[in-house]
Design a protein around this motif. Structure first.
Motif, short mmCIF file in Angstrom:
data_model
loop_
_atom_site.label_atom_id
_atom_site.label_comp_id
_atom_site.label_asym_id
_atom_site.label_seq_id
_atom_site.Cartn_x
_atom_site.Cartn_y
_atom_site.Cartn_z
N GLY A 257 -6.02 4.00 2.89
CA GLY A 257 -6.69 3.10 1.95
C GLY A 257 -5.80 1.97 1.46
N ALA A 258 -4.60 1.84 2.03
CA ALA A 258 -3.72 0.73 1.65
C ALA A 258 -4.37 -0.60 2.02
CB ALA A 258 -2.37 0.87 2.35
N VAL A 259 -4.10 -1.63 1.21
CA VAL A 259 -4.69 -2.95 1.43
C VAL A 259 -3.60 -3.95 1.80
CG1 VAL A 259 -5.89 -4.86 0.29
CG2 VAL A 259 -6.60 -2.50 -0.15
N TRP A 260 -3.92 -4.79 2.77
CA TRP A 260 -2.96 -5.82 3.23
C TRP A 260 -3.71 -7.14 3.29
CZ3 TRP A 260 1.17 -4.14 7.28
CH2 TRP A 260 2.22 -5.06 7.27
N TYR A 261 -3.39 -8.06 2.40
CA TYR A 261 -4.05 -9.37 2.39
C TYR A 261 -3.37 -10.29 3.41
CZ TYR A 261 -6.66 -13.35 0.65
OH TYR A 261 -7.51 -14.42 0.55
N HIS A 262 -4.17 -11.03 4.17
CA HIS A 262 -3.64 -11.90 5.21
C HIS A 262 -3.23 -13.25 4.60
CE1 HIS A 262 -5.87 -9.72 8.75
NE2 HIS A 262 -5.59 -8.88 7.75
N THR A 263 -1.96 -13.41 4.31
CA THR A 263 -1.49 -14.65 3.68
C THR A 263 -1.11 -15.72 4.69
OG1 THR A 263 0.78 -13.83 3.65
CG2 THR A 263 -0.55 -13.38 1.71
N TRP A 264 -1.14 -15.40 5.96
CA TRP A 264 -0.54 -16.27 6.98
C TRP A 264 -1.51 -17.23 7.64
CZ3 TRP A 264 -0.11 -10.95 6.75
CH2 TRP A 264 -1.08 -10.21 7.43
N HIS A 265 -2.76 -17.28 7.19
CA HIS A 265 -3.75 -18.13 7.86
C HIS A 265 -3.83 -19.55 7.30
CE1 HIS A 265 -5.22 -14.90 10.29
NE2 HIS A 265 -5.61 -14.18 9.26
N GLY A 266 -3.65 -19.70 6.00
CA GLY A 266 -3.92 -20.99 5.39
C GLY A 266 -5.39 -21.10 5.06
N GLY B 67 0.81 -1.20 0.00
CA GLY B 67 0.00 0.00 0.00
C GLY B 67 0.85 1.26 0.00
N PRO B 68 0.27 2.37 -0.40
CA PRO B 68 1.00 3.63 -0.44
C PRO B 68 1.59 3.97 0.92
CG PRO B 68 -1.12 3.83 -1.52
CD PRO B 68 -1.11 2.50 -0.84
N GLY B 69 2.88 4.19 0.97
CA GLY B 69 3.53 4.63 2.20
C GLY B 69 3.79 3.54 3.21
N TYR B 70 3.45 2.30 2.91
CA TYR B 70 3.65 1.22 3.85
C TYR B 70 4.34 0.06 3.16
CZ TYR B 70 0.29 3.53 6.89
OH TYR B 70 -0.36 4.43 7.67
N TRP B 71 5.15 -0.68 3.92
CA TRP B 71 5.66 -1.92 3.36
C TRP B 71 4.74 -3.03 3.80
CZ3 TRP B 71 6.88 -5.56 7.01
CH2 TRP B 71 7.22 -5.11 8.28
N GLY B 72 4.43 -3.92 2.87
CA GLY B 72 3.55 -5.05 3.17
C GLY B 72 4.36 -6.32 3.31
N PRO B 73 3.69 -7.44 3.61
CA PRO B 73 4.40 -8.68 3.82
C PRO B 73 5.01 -9.27 2.56
CG PRO B 73 2.05 -9.01 3.97
CD PRO B 73 2.26 -7.55 3.88
N ILE C 148 -16.73 -17.95 3.83
CA ILE C 148 -15.46 -17.36 4.23
C ILE C 148 -14.29 -18.12 3.61
CG2 ILE C 148 -13.92 -16.88 6.17
CD1 ILE C 148 -16.42 -16.50 7.91
N SER C 149 -13.34 -17.36 3.07
CA SER C 149 -12.15 -17.99 2.51
C SER C 149 -10.87 -17.42 3.10
CB SER C 149 -12.11 -17.81 0.99
OG SER C 149 -12.02 -16.43 0.65
N GLY C 150 -10.92 -16.19 3.62
CA GLY C 150 -9.72 -15.57 4.17
C GLY C 150 -10.03 -14.19 4.67
N MET C 151 -9.01 -13.31 4.72
CA MET C 151 -9.18 -11.95 5.23
C MET C 151 -8.26 -10.99 4.49
SD MET C 151 -9.08 -12.38 9.35
CE MET C 151 -10.03 -13.61 10.22
N LEU C 152 -8.64 -9.73 4.55
CA LEU C 152 -7.75 -8.65 4.16
C LEU C 152 -8.08 -7.43 5.01
CD1 LEU C 152 -9.62 -6.58 2.36
CD2 LEU C 152 -8.99 -8.07 0.48
N SER C 153 -7.17 -6.47 5.04
CA SER C 153 -7.37 -5.26 5.83
C SER C 153 -7.15 -4.03 4.99
CB SER C 153 -6.42 -5.24 7.04
OG SER C 153 -6.69 -6.31 7.92
#
Length: 248
Positions: A231-240, A47-53, A220-225
């Motif tokens: 407005g940056a988006v971070w998808y949660h890849t760590w759940h499985g 996302g803008p201004g942030y480092w993601g995973p 439900i399949s997963g999550m994102l924030s």
């Protein structure tokens, strides 16, 4: 005793974080940069201004066999108090956590350290997720329960980096410019832009960001924030893979 694998893991995590931070500072595209064209599980965006995973993967940060120490601290094969301190960490009992009830018990013990209570608990193939709320029911933060040991800590990703009340930057709250409705629109557009047919459920507003369940044909399949300020988006890849949910 640190193993060669743990040392390599820590170096890999730091390398990924450094490269992503550099990308966020001077890349040609300061918007959302994808790392692939996803279907069921979209790739991470920066996302803008942030480092993601970025390319954090199972076995590096969580995974089915090891939650890498890296920047999180803790012993090899687990994530620990690290930079956030022991208040945000509950050591495991050594026993496996295999049910939602057991996960709720562990999350409740952890929530008590923060003066919070446990709401929704979800089981995934790699970990258990718990939503923590204040005494009056306002969403406060998110936590993960290690199924192998019962250890509990603040969820990495948005809960750790974006939460303005219980994260690493607590006390530095910035004005929220993204409404609940807009967060849903941003999340849905992000999925669409990344080639995913997933949809999103209603956003849950945490301090500084929103978290949304992703849905596959309504399930439900997963999550994102979505960051509430940028407005940056971070998808949660760590759940499985998603397994089940226990409501409050």
């Amino acid at each position: 005793m640190f193993s060669r694998r743990a040392a390599a893991t820590g170096i890999a995590v730091l390398t990924v974080a450094a490269s992503l931070a550099l990308a966020g500072c001077g890349g040609a595209d300061n918007g959302a940069a994808s790392s692939g064209a996803p279907t069921a599980n979209p790739a991470i965006t920066q996302g803008p201004g942030y480092w993601g995973p970025g390319s954090w993967e199972p076995g590096m940060m969580n995974g089915s066999s090891a939650w890498g120490p890296g920047m999180m601290g803790g012993r090899p094969g687990s994530w620990g108090p690290g930079m956030m301190g022991h208040r945000y960490w509950l050591p495991g009992t050594g026993g496996a956590v295999t049910t939602l009830d057991q996960a709720r018990q562990r999350a409740t013990a952890f929530a008590g350290q923060l003066g919070l209570r446990v709401g929704e608990v979800m089981q995934f193939s790699w970990n258990f997720y718990a939503e923590l709320a204040t005494a009056d029911g306002r969403p406060a933060t998110e936590a993960l329960v290690d199924p192998a040991t019962g250890a509990v800590g603040i969820e990495y990703g948005p809960a750790m980096m974006w939460n303005t009340a219980y994260g690493m930057h607590s006390g530095g709250e910035t004005p929220s410019t993204v409404s609940v409705a807009r967060a849903g629109e941003i999340a849905q557009q992000w999925l669409r832009d990344h080639g995913s047919a997933l949809t999103v459920a209603d956003p849950t507003a945490f301090p500084g960001y929103y978290t949304l369940h992703t849905l596959d044909a309504g399930k439900i399949s997963g999550m994102l924030s979505v960051n509430a300020a940028t407005g940056a988006v971070w998808y949660h890849t760590w759940h499985g893979a998603y397994i089940a949910t226990s409501q409050q």
